[in-house]
Structures are given as structure tokens and as C-alpha cells.
Design a protein around this motif. Structure first.
Motif, PDB file in Angstrom:
ATOM      1  N   GLY A 135      -1.380  -1.068  -7.929  1.00 19.95           N
ATOM      2  CA  GLY A 135      -1.943  -0.971  -6.959  1.00 19.95           C
ATOM      3  C   GLY A 135      -3.150  -2.152  -6.845  1.00 19.95           C
ATOM      4  N   ARG A 164      -3.203  -5.679  -4.756  1.00 20.05           N
ATOM      5  CA  ARG A 164      -4.548  -5.981  -3.782  1.00 20.05           C
ATOM      6  C   ARG A 164      -5.100  -7.418  -4.225  1.00 20.05           C
ATOM      7  N   ARG A 185       0.987  -1.241   0.190  1.00 24.80           N
ATOM      8  CA  ARG A 185      -0.031   0.108   0.072  1.00 24.80           C
ATOM      9  C   ARG A 185       0.971   1.304   0.086  1.00 24.80           C
ATOM     10  N   THR A 202      -2.953 -10.124  -2.819  1.00 25.93           N
ATOM     11  CA  THR A 202      -3.207 -10.376  -1.327  1.00 25.93           C
ATOM     12  C   THR A 202      -4.399 -11.202  -1.221  1.00 25.93           C
ATOM     13  N   THR A 242       2.139   2.113  -3.431  1.00 30.26           N
ATOM     14  CA  THR A 242       1.051   2.769  -4.226  1.00 30.26           C
ATOM     15  C   THR A 242       1.034   4.070  -3.686  1.00 30.26           C
TER      16      THR A 242
END
Length: 160
Positions: A151, A155, A19, A158, A22
């Protein structure tokens, strides 16, 4: 150096798109886009103090970008390693050691990196002929696009 130092501590945890990655790339995109707009508004020849400010902020942003790209270990793509990429391509070619193997994709990846860098340089040079700010707008837009895709991909990785 300032851009690299700015993010050296926060991203030293390990190589992966996080994160924070990003966020840092988004900062680079916003700064680059904003500087492009400033240059479009003030014209081709900004006053010296503004020119120095734009150059300084862009240098910090590019240092930040290079540091984050190095952190996430993008092979043979950062401009910091252009020389070693070209050297590796030549050394492993049929004219060098001949060690390039079709199975590992190293030579194709290196050649793609060099072609991409050269295409980006040509596009940037062409845009600078039109207006100084347009190159920054394109660069900022591309950085923003890569940030969004990276990003979203991180995401999704994960979540799996």
C-alpha cells in the motif's frame, strides 16, 4: 471459489496495486489473524462446528488472496502456479533447453519463488507442531506486513 468470486467484480479493472487491493489484502490479514487467535483460545482440538467454520473462513480468505495476487500479476509467486514455476525452471535450465538468460532474471526469480515457498511451508509445518493457531498468526502477520508495504509503495508510485 467463494473467495475468488467475492472479489472478481471489484478488481477486474486492470493489473495494478490499488487502494482496493490494499483493502482486500487487509481483510485477508484480519481474518487470518482472528482465526489464529480463535484457535489459540479454544485449543488444539476445536469442536467440529468451529473447526468447519474456521476452515471455511480460511478457505474464503485464501481464495480472496489468490484472486487479488493473480489480479496484480505477481510473476511466479502465487502458489497457484508452483507447478508451472518449477517446470519453467527445469525447462530453461542447463539440463533443459538452456534458454535461461542471466539478463532477464527469469531463472533466478523462479528459483527464488520455489525456495521461498518451500521455506514458508517448512516454517508453517514447524509452527503447527507447536500449536495450530501459531501458523495462522504468522501467516496473518506476514500478510499484514506485505499489505502495508504494498500500500505504501503504491501510494508512493502514484505520488511520483
Amino acid at each position: 471459489m467463494t473467495g475468488v468470486q467475492t472479489c472478481a467484480l471489484p478488481i477486474s479493472a486492470g493489473p495494478a496495486w490499488t487502494r482496493l487491493t490494499t483493502i482486500l489484502f487487509a481483510v485477508v490479514a484480519v481474518v487470518t489473524l482472528a482465526l489464529g487467535v480463535v484457535l489459540l483460545v479454544v485449543g488444539e482440538s476445536p469442536a467440529r462446528p468451529l473447526g468447519v467454520t474456521v476452515t471455511t473462513l480460511l478457505g474464503v480468505a485464501m481464495g480472496l488472496q489468490a484472486s487479488v495476487a493473480r489480479f496484480i500479476a505477481i510473476k511466479d509467486v502465487t502458489t497457484v502456479v508452483v507447478t508451472s514455476t518449477i517446470t519453467g525452471l527445469a525447462a530453461d535450465s542447463i539440463f533443459g533447453s538452456g534458454k535461461s538468460r542471466a539478463g532477464d532474471g527469469g531463472s533466478a526469480r523462479r528459483a527464488s519463488a520455489v525456495v521461498t515457498i518451500l521455506a514458508g511451508a517448512a516454517a508453517g509445518a514447524a509452527l503447527l507442531q507447536w500449536h495450530l493457531g501459531t501458523g495462522l498468526l504468522l501467516a496473518g502477520g506476514l500478510i499484514a506486513a506485505v499489505t502495508i508495504v504494498g500500500g505504501l509503495h503504491a501510494r508512493g508510485a502514484t505520488a511520483s
